[in-house]
Scaffold this motif. Structure first.
Motif, PDB file in Angstrom:
ATOM      1  N   UNK A  78       0.835  -1.209   0.000  1.00 40.43           N
ATOM      2  CA  UNK A  78       0.000   0.000   0.000  1.00 40.43           C
ATOM      3  C   UNK A  78       0.866   1.255   0.000  1.00 40.43           C
ATOM      4  N   UNK A  79       1.948   1.245   0.758  1.00 39.68           N
ATOM      5  CA  UNK A  79       2.844   2.409   0.789  1.00 39.68           C
ATOM      6  C   UNK A  79       3.459   2.664  -0.580  1.00 39.68           C
ATOM      7  N   UNK A  80       3.815   1.581  -1.293  1.00 39.82           N
ATOM      8  CA  UNK A  80       4.414   1.737  -2.614  1.00 39.82           C
ATOM      9  C   UNK A  80       3.421   2.359  -3.593  1.00 39.82           C
ATOM     10  N   UNK A  81       2.181   1.859  -3.575  1.00 35.70           N
ATOM     11  CA  UNK A  81       1.151   2.435  -4.451  1.00 35.70           C
ATOM     12  C   UNK A  81       0.870   3.891  -4.077  1.00 35.70           C
ATOM     13  N   UNK A  82       0.795   4.152  -2.783  1.00 38.95           N
ATOM     14  CA  UNK A  82       0.479   5.513  -2.340  1.00 38.95           C
ATOM     15  C   UNK A  82       1.573   6.488  -2.737  1.00 38.95           C
ATOM     16  N   UNK A  83       2.795   6.012  -2.725  1.00 40.56           N
ATOM     17  CA  UNK A  83       3.894   6.888  -3.117  1.00 40.56           C
ATOM     18  C   UNK A  83       3.776   7.309  -4.571  1.00 40.56           C
ATOM     19  N   UNK A  84       3.333   6.386  -5.418  1.00 39.92           N
ATOM     20  CA  UNK A  84       3.128   6.752  -6.820  1.00 39.92           C
ATOM     21  C   UNK A  84       2.108   7.873  -6.927  1.00 39.92           C
ATOM     22  N   UNK A  85       0.990   7.756  -6.196  1.00 36.44           N
ATOM     23  CA  UNK A  85      -0.049   8.783  -6.268  1.00 36.44           C
ATOM     24  C   UNK A  85       0.443  10.108  -5.698  1.00 36.44           C
ATOM     25  N   UNK A  86       1.269  10.053  -4.659  1.00 34.14           N
ATOM     26  CA  UNK A  86       1.768  11.286  -4.047  1.00 34.14           C
ATOM     27  C   UNK A  86       2.776  11.996  -4.937  1.00 34.14           C
ATOM     28  N   UNK A  87       3.674  11.222  -5.549  1.00 34.42           N
ATOM     29  CA  UNK A  87       4.769  11.818  -6.309  1.00 34.42           C
ATOM     30  C   UNK A  87       4.468  11.970  -7.787  1.00 34.42           C
TER      31      UNK A  87
ATOM     32  N   UNK B 242      -4.090  -0.016  -3.814  1.00 34.03           N
ATOM     33  CA  UNK B 242      -4.308   0.492  -2.458  1.00 34.03           C
ATOM     34  C   UNK B 242      -5.592  -0.077  -1.882  1.00 34.03           C
ATOM     35  N   UNK B 243      -6.633  -0.127  -2.707  1.00 34.47           N
ATOM     36  CA  UNK B 243      -7.910  -0.660  -2.227  1.00 34.47           C
ATOM     37  C   UNK B 243      -7.764  -2.119  -1.788  1.00 34.47           C
ATOM     38  N   UNK B 244      -7.124  -2.920  -2.616  1.00 33.69           N
ATOM     39  CA  UNK B 244      -6.964  -4.338  -2.277  1.00 33.69           C
ATOM     40  C   UNK B 244      -6.068  -4.523  -1.052  1.00 33.69           C
ATOM     41  N   UNK B 245      -4.988  -3.763  -0.993  1.00 30.39           N
ATOM     42  CA  UNK B 245      -4.083  -3.893   0.151  1.00 30.39           C
ATOM     43  C   UNK B 245      -4.770  -3.456   1.438  1.00 30.39           C
TER      44      UNK B 245
END
Length: 453
Positions: free
Chosen positions: A266-275, A289-292
């Motif tokens: 989830x952190x890896x996916x969220x980082x893509x959305x943030x950056x 993120x939803x699945x995680x």
């Protein structure tokens, strides 16, 4: 050889110009001939071993001195004068020697030019291959020129070592990657190596990304964070980091999902959305993120359910949601029963569901005496008659909607059952009160309204 009576000064000077001391032979000065030969050999060897320009200057000065000395000696001879034969002999000796030396030096400069051109094109392989054409003759007669090509080869060898460290960096070894960049920087600090260093770095960066997403994230982060050093290195490194990081973050998230490392995924996916919110893989990241997040919720719920052995523990004390749980539907929703399950264990299997498919979590407390059913007379083992009151079983029940984790039912159910049996079993004296004996149907009737059955 005996000293000629009529030496030609020009012939002597020309013969000495060969640096072989032949003019002294024309003069009949054997000692000077050998001295000149030793001097020439020594200077040439010094030039060969040191490859310094000042050594070549010494050779030129020595050449001029030998020529002038031969001219001077011949001019002092009483019978000095032009001699055709001597001049032809001197020219026949000197011209080939000087022509050969000139050709060797010309060839050495040509090799140097090709090596320089190859380095300017960024091709170490071509530079090294060209420098291999340098032989002993070049190093003897044009040592400084040959040495400049050797410097290029040495720099290329260091770049080859750096390339090995860069390959090690492809495995995720950041220490090797740091060492490689240090070596590249050291070669880059030397003038003329910009293209070869750039080509070496470009070949490495062109091999990115690797087939491991999480490794690519580590490499990309290192490349991006390396802000020290020449811009010729940091610029391409930063550009490559920006190129590979979005895809690497998604691939890493997918790999972590496969390994059930839900939080890290989830952190890896969220980082893509943030950056990189505008990246084309943003929708994939949101789905990840939803699945995680659902997986994390489910793990939390399962852990709480495992800990719920009473009304004051685990899920019953700290209810949590599982957002993917089905909505509660009367008569069709499955439940998970925890707490004191003495009686809920008797409920039908179709009322139950796996945690991931349940709509309700039903927590049950210990049983207590409920409403009075009836009082019956019994004779104890001493023959005395006494009364025994039978009560229903009262059970405190809390039901939570698993989708939200919110309390939907908080009530006490009463379980009926058989009372006043013909034969009463007990220990010691006749008890004043007892619980009814419920059947499975009685348990179903009591809990049915809680789960909508």
């Amino acid at each position: 050889m005996t000293e000629p009576r009529e030496p030609d000064p020009l012939a002597v000077a020309v013969a000495n110009a060969s640096l072989l001391g032949a003019g002294y032979l024309i003069l009949g000065r054997r000692a000077l001939f050998w001295a000149a030969a030793v001097g020439t050999a020594s200077l040439l060897w010094l030039t060969y071993t040191t490859a310094e320009a000042w050594c070549e200057l010494l050779v030129v000065l020595w050449w001029a001195a030998v020529v002038a000395h031969g001219w001077w000696l011949a001019r002092r001879h009483p019978a000095a004068g032009p001699r055709r034969g001597q001049r032809v002999l001197a020219l026949a000796l000197t011209v080939p020697v000087l022509a050969a030396a000139g050709w060797v030096r010309f060839d050495a400069y040509g090799i140097e030019d090709r090596v320089t051109d190859a380095r300017a094109d960024g091709s170490c392989r071509a530079a090294v291959d060209t420098q291999e054409g340098v032989g002993f003759r070049h190093r003897l007669l044009a040592a400084p020129v040959a040495a400049r090509g050797d410097t290029v080869v040495e720099a290329c060898e260091r770049l080859d070592t750096a390339a090995g460290y860069l390959s090690g960096g492809l495995t995720g070894d950041l220490d090797m990657l740091a060492s490689a960049f240090d070596r590249l920087g050291a070669v880059l600090d030397e003038p003329g190596n910009e293209r070869t260093v750039g080509a070496t770095l470009k070949r490495y960066l062109g091999r990115l990304p690797t087939d491991d997403g999480c490794r690519n994230v580590r490499i990309a982060d290192w490349l991006r964070e390396r802000r020290t050093g020449p811009k010729d290195l940091t610029g391409p490194a930063s550009a490559t980091s920006a190129r590979i990081i979005p895809g690497a973050l998604v691939e890493c998230g997918d790999a972590l999902m496969t390994d059930e490392e839900w939080a890290d995924a989830r952190d890896s996916y969220q980082r893509l959305l943030d950056e990189h919110p505008g990246d084309g893989r943003a929708d994939d990241a949101r789905e990840g993120i939803r699945k995680a997040s659902l997986a994390i919720e489910l793990i939390q719920v399962r852990n709480l359910l495992d800990e719920a052995d009473s009304m004051d523990s685990g899920y019953c004390r700290n209810p949590a949601k599982y957002s993917a749980a089905p909505a509660y539907r009367k008569g069709r929703s499955g439940a998970v029963f925890v707490g004191d399950t003495e009686y809920t264990d008797k409920l039908p299997q179709e009322w139950r569901a796996a945690t991931s498919d349940a709509a309700l979590v039903v927590c049950t407390d210990e049983t207590e005496a409920g409403d009075t059913v009836e009082t019956c007379q019994y004779r104890d083992h001493k023959g005395h008659i006494g009364s025994v009151t039978f009560n229903k079983l009262a059970v405190r029940v809390k039901a939570y909607a698993l989708r939200t984790g919110k309390l939907v039912t908080d009530r006490t159910v009463q379980i009926g059952g058989e009372s006043c049996p013909g034969t009463l079993g007990y220990f010691g004296s006749l008890p004043p009160g007892m619980a009814v004996t419920p059947s499975d149907a009685d348990v179903r009737d009591a809990f049915g309204p809680v789960v909508g059955r």
